[in-house]
Design an enzyme around this catalytic site. Structure first.
Site, PDB file in Angstrom:
ATOM      1  CE  LYS A  80       5.238 -32.369 -28.960  1.00  0.00           C
ATOM      2  NZ  LYS A  80       6.478 -32.701 -28.887  1.00  0.00           N
ATOM      3  CG  ASP A  81       9.310 -29.897 -26.474  1.00  0.00           C
ATOM      4  OD1 ASP A  81       9.195 -31.137 -26.309  1.00  0.00           O
ATOM      5  OD2 ASP A  81       9.704 -29.368 -27.445  1.00  0.00           O
ATOM      6  NE  ARG A 128       1.764 -38.296 -25.194  1.00  0.00           N
ATOM      7  CZ  ARG A 128       1.631 -38.397 -26.776  1.00  0.00           C
ATOM      8  NH1 ARG A 128       0.251 -38.912 -27.021  1.00  0.00           N
ATOM      9  NH2 ARG A 128       2.495 -37.952 -27.505  1.00  0.00           N
ATOM     10  NE  ARG A 129       3.481 -39.377 -30.302  1.00  0.00           N
ATOM     11  CZ  ARG A 129       4.327 -38.309 -30.681  1.00  0.00           C
ATOM     12  NH1 ARG A 129       5.931 -38.556 -30.548  1.00  0.00           N
ATOM     13  NH2 ARG A 129       3.916 -37.071 -31.018  1.00  0.00           N
ATOM     14  NE  ARG A 146      15.665 -36.719 -29.125  1.00  0.00           N
ATOM     15  CZ  ARG A 146      16.722 -36.326 -28.694  1.00  0.00           C
ATOM     16  NH1 ARG A 146      17.546 -37.034 -27.734  1.00  0.00           N
ATOM     17  NH2 ARG A 146      16.850 -34.976 -28.632  1.00  0.00           N
ATOM     18  NE  ARG A 152      11.220 -37.115 -33.997  1.00  0.00           N
ATOM     19  CZ  ARG A 152      10.824 -37.043 -32.795  1.00  0.00           C
ATOM     20  NH1 ARG A 152       9.683 -37.882 -32.386  1.00  0.00           N
ATOM     21  NH2 ARG A 152      11.446 -36.590 -31.850  1.00  0.00           N
ATOM     22  CB  CYS A 239      11.980 -37.378 -19.194  1.00  0.00           C
ATOM     23  SG  CYS A 239      13.228 -37.958 -18.253  1.00  0.00           S
TER      24      CYS A 239
END
Length: 300
Positions: A80-81, A128-129, A146, A152, A239
């Protein structure tokens, strides 16, 4: 190529887990390897948003430079990166079997996200989230988050955030699955293309053949479908794009796609099932028919 295959990776705990999993699978296939850690721009700049320093590609730029300089033989990424397009001299030569692709809800008191009071501060780093959460829970306050998985989770535990949304695959790989409060259904929160997939990037033909020995074919097919939808939009995605794509591969392939506005309310969802030869085009056509290009212009 050196006697040992040099496996390049970022230095985060999750990246090292992924690299060591590649090393383990290479060993099972009869190849000896060693881990080479490369510090990327994305690792150095944890204090600012990804968009401000070049997007998710900042996690792979230095690894590709190391490949080109022949300092490493393969590079390991969270798929996904990886940007939709990579330079022509490189190839994504292998995909490990996919882990759970769903997003996870983390809350220190294990409260369901639907029960969080208005104004609760929710951490998430992905447009997206953010777009999907805004549609589902408009009462919540969404803020940039981040850091690595441990960082997190600690921000939620310490009360800096009332909750957070993370990829369940990363939490599970690091032994933190017990701290997941709940999982978002894929129909509700469409994952990022490639979420839960470890990809192996190479440059030389010899390294490509070696990497192919650990490829998981069904995961590779899903990855190609998901990235195929993104690639249909050529260079229009960046992005800032609030886009999710997920493919389920079987006798036929089902693709779910989401397009939304980062700070608006418009959103598009598409679900299509069909043969892989035509399904990517069908999903793209339906997205465009429903106004995906207009959403991209609105976020430009």
């Amino acid at each position: 190529m050196t006697a040992k295959i040099r496996v390049g990776t970022r230095g985060s705990q999750l990246a090292l887990w992924q690299a060591n999993e590649v090393k383990r699978r290479l060993a099972a296939a009869g190849f000896e390897s060693e881990i080479v850690t490369v510090t990327t721009t994305g690792d150095r700049r944890q204090d600012v948003s990804l968009a401000s320093i070049g997007g998710k590609g900042v996690f792979i730029k230095e690894l590709e430079e190391s490949l080109a300089a022949r300092e490493i033989d393969v590079a390991v990424h969270s798929l996904k990166d990886v940007p939709s397009f990579i330079p022509q001299q490189f190839a994504l030569a292998a995909f490990l079997e996919r882990a759970d692709p769903r997003d996870a809800w983390v809350q220190r008191d294990r409260k369901p996200i639907a029960s969080m009071p208005g104004g609760s501060v929710i951490g998430t780093s992905a447009p997206r989230r953010r777009a999907q959460l805004r549609a589902l829970f408009p009462q919540l306050r969404l803020e940039e988050m981040r850091g690595n998985v441990d960082t997190r989770i600690e921000k939620v535990r310490s009360g800096q955030y009332d909750g957070a949304v993370l990829a369940s695959a990363g939490m599970t790989r690091l032994g933190r699955a017990a701290e997941i409060t709940s999982y978002f259904p894929i129909d509700q929160m469409t994952p990022a293309a490639g979420q839960g997939i470890v990809a192996v990037e190479t440059m030389t033909d010899e390294a490509r053949a070696i990497a192919a020995s650990i490829n998981h074919a069904p995961t590779a097919e899903a990855a190609l479908c998901e990235r195929g939808v993104l690639q249909m939009f050529e260079e229009r995605l960046d992005c800032y794009s609030a886009v999710g794509v997920h493919a389920e591969v079987g006798a036929k392939t089902t693709i779910r796609a989401f397009f939304g506005e980062i700070d608006g309310e418009r959103a598009i969802r598409v679900v299509k099932t069909g043969p892989r030869e035509t399904i990517v085009q069908a999903v793209y056509d339906d997205l465009v028919r429903q106004g995906a290009m207009d959403l991209l212009k609105a976020d430009a």
